[in-house]
Scaffold this motif. Structure first.
Motif, PDB file in Angstrom:
ATOM      1  N   ARG A 163      -2.106   0.574   7.273  1.00 46.01           N
ATOM      2  CA  ARG A 163      -3.372   0.594   6.755  1.00 46.01           C
ATOM      3  C   ARG A 163      -3.496   1.065   5.458  1.00 46.01           C
ATOM      4  NH1 ARG A 163      -7.150   5.035   7.713  1.00 46.01           N
ATOM      5  NH2 ARG A 163      -5.431   6.250   8.502  1.00 46.01           N
ATOM      6  N   LEU A 164      -2.755   1.690   4.900  1.00 41.26           N
ATOM      7  CA  LEU A 164      -2.840   2.350   3.663  1.00 41.26           C
ATOM      8  C   LEU A 164      -3.449   1.465   2.520  1.00 41.26           C
ATOM      9  CD1 LEU A 164      -2.720   4.943   1.735  1.00 41.26           C
ATOM     10  CD2 LEU A 164      -0.477   4.886   1.662  1.00 41.26           C
ATOM     11  N   PRO A 165      -2.555   0.368   2.445  1.00 41.08           N
ATOM     12  CA  PRO A 165      -3.046  -0.661   1.338  1.00 41.08           C
ATOM     13  C   PRO A 165      -4.582  -0.841   1.147  1.00 41.08           C
ATOM     14  CG  PRO A 165      -0.984  -1.314   2.036  1.00 41.08           C
ATOM     15  CD  PRO A 165      -1.344  -0.168   3.070  1.00 41.08           C
ATOM     16  N   GLU A 166      -5.137  -1.207   2.300  1.00 47.68           N
ATOM     17  CA  GLU A 166      -6.490  -1.521   2.442  1.00 47.68           C
ATOM     18  C   GLU A 166      -7.231  -0.259   1.917  1.00 47.68           C
ATOM     19  OE1 GLU A 166      -9.871  -3.407   5.419  1.00 47.68           O
ATOM     20  OE2 GLU A 166      -7.716  -3.365   6.130  1.00 47.68           O
ATOM     21  N   ALA A 167      -6.865   0.810   2.583  1.00 43.00           N
ATOM     22  CA  ALA A 167      -7.544   1.976   2.280  1.00 43.00           C
ATOM     23  C   ALA A 167      -7.615   2.359   0.633  1.00 43.00           C
ATOM     24  CB  ALA A 167      -6.878   3.413   3.225  1.00 43.00           C
ATOM     25  N   ILE A 168      -6.503   2.001   0.205  1.00 43.72           N
ATOM     26  CA  ILE A 168      -6.717   2.262  -1.482  1.00 43.72           C
ATOM     27  C   ILE A 168      -7.585   1.441  -1.922  1.00 43.72           C
ATOM     28  CG2 ILE A 168      -5.129   2.185  -3.159  1.00 43.72           C
ATOM     29  CD1 ILE A 168      -2.828   3.356  -1.758  1.00 43.72           C
TER      30      ILE A 168
END
Length: 201
Positions: free
Chosen positions: A80-85
């Motif tokens: 999930r982290l790439p989209e959150a960034i």
């Protein structure tokens, strides 16, 4: 409450004396910070405005985006982290993950690998990271050594004690694994202290 929070933060800082804190470039007022994690970031057990990101935002003047997802394991966080960034475009990521891996008795090495990969992902985009350690359930709860090892390897600031301190104090918990509003206040205060010590504030 303020006296209780202050005493917890003071004790944690006393334990950290002698250890140098990795530096973070000073953040402008209103800079976006991505608080990324699971229910401990989301604020389960307290009102929405009592989560640690909400309190940290009020205390610092930073724009703290609460990207906590209750129940999420570290592998899901890594995905999930790439989209959150991409969505937040933060100047700093505060990472708090691993608790659900521990609750589900998943392998510590896998959790450590996922946390390490999340840090590397953020840093590869030029975004500094602060790590917030989560204790494993037990009597008493214990913080896995891999948090300190990863922080040292990556040369990032680590807040390694406040979660354990909060979860050892019944007055600061809403249930066995989640803080209440006062507990999240103590976490926010400890994170704010570390931000100042690192030079970010």
């Amino acid at each position: 409450m303020k006296a209780l929070v202050a005493s917890i933060v003071a004790a944690l800082l006393l334990c950290a004396c002698g250890a140098s804190t990795p530096k973070i470039a000073k953040l402008d007022r209103g800079a976006v910070v991505l608080a990324f994690g699971d229910s401990l970031t989301f604020g389960t057990g307290a009102a929405k405005d009592e989560s640690y990101p909400a309190i940290l935002e009020r205390d610092t003047g930073l724009q703290v985006v609460n990207a906590g997802v209750p129940g999420e394991i570290s592998a899901e966080g890594l995905a999930r982290l790439p989209e959150a960034i991409d969505e937040a475009q933060p100047k700093l990521v505060i990472l708090c993950h691993g608790g659900n891996d521990f609750l589900r008795k998943l392998d510590d090495a896998t959790a450590a690998g996922n946390i390490r990969a999340m840090i590397q992902l953020a840093k590869s985009r030029g975004i500094p990271v602060m790590l917030l350690a989560t204790p494993k359930p037990g009597f008493p709860p214990s913080v896995p050594k891999f948090y300190a090892e990863i922080a040292a390897e990556a040369r990032i600031p680590l807040e390694g004690g406040v979660m354990k301190a909060v979860l050892l104090d019944a007055n600061l918990k809403s249930d066995m694994v989640h803080p209440n509003g006062k507990g999240y206040g103590a976490i926010a205060a400890a994170v704010g202290k570390l931000l100042r010590k690192s030079g970010a504030l």
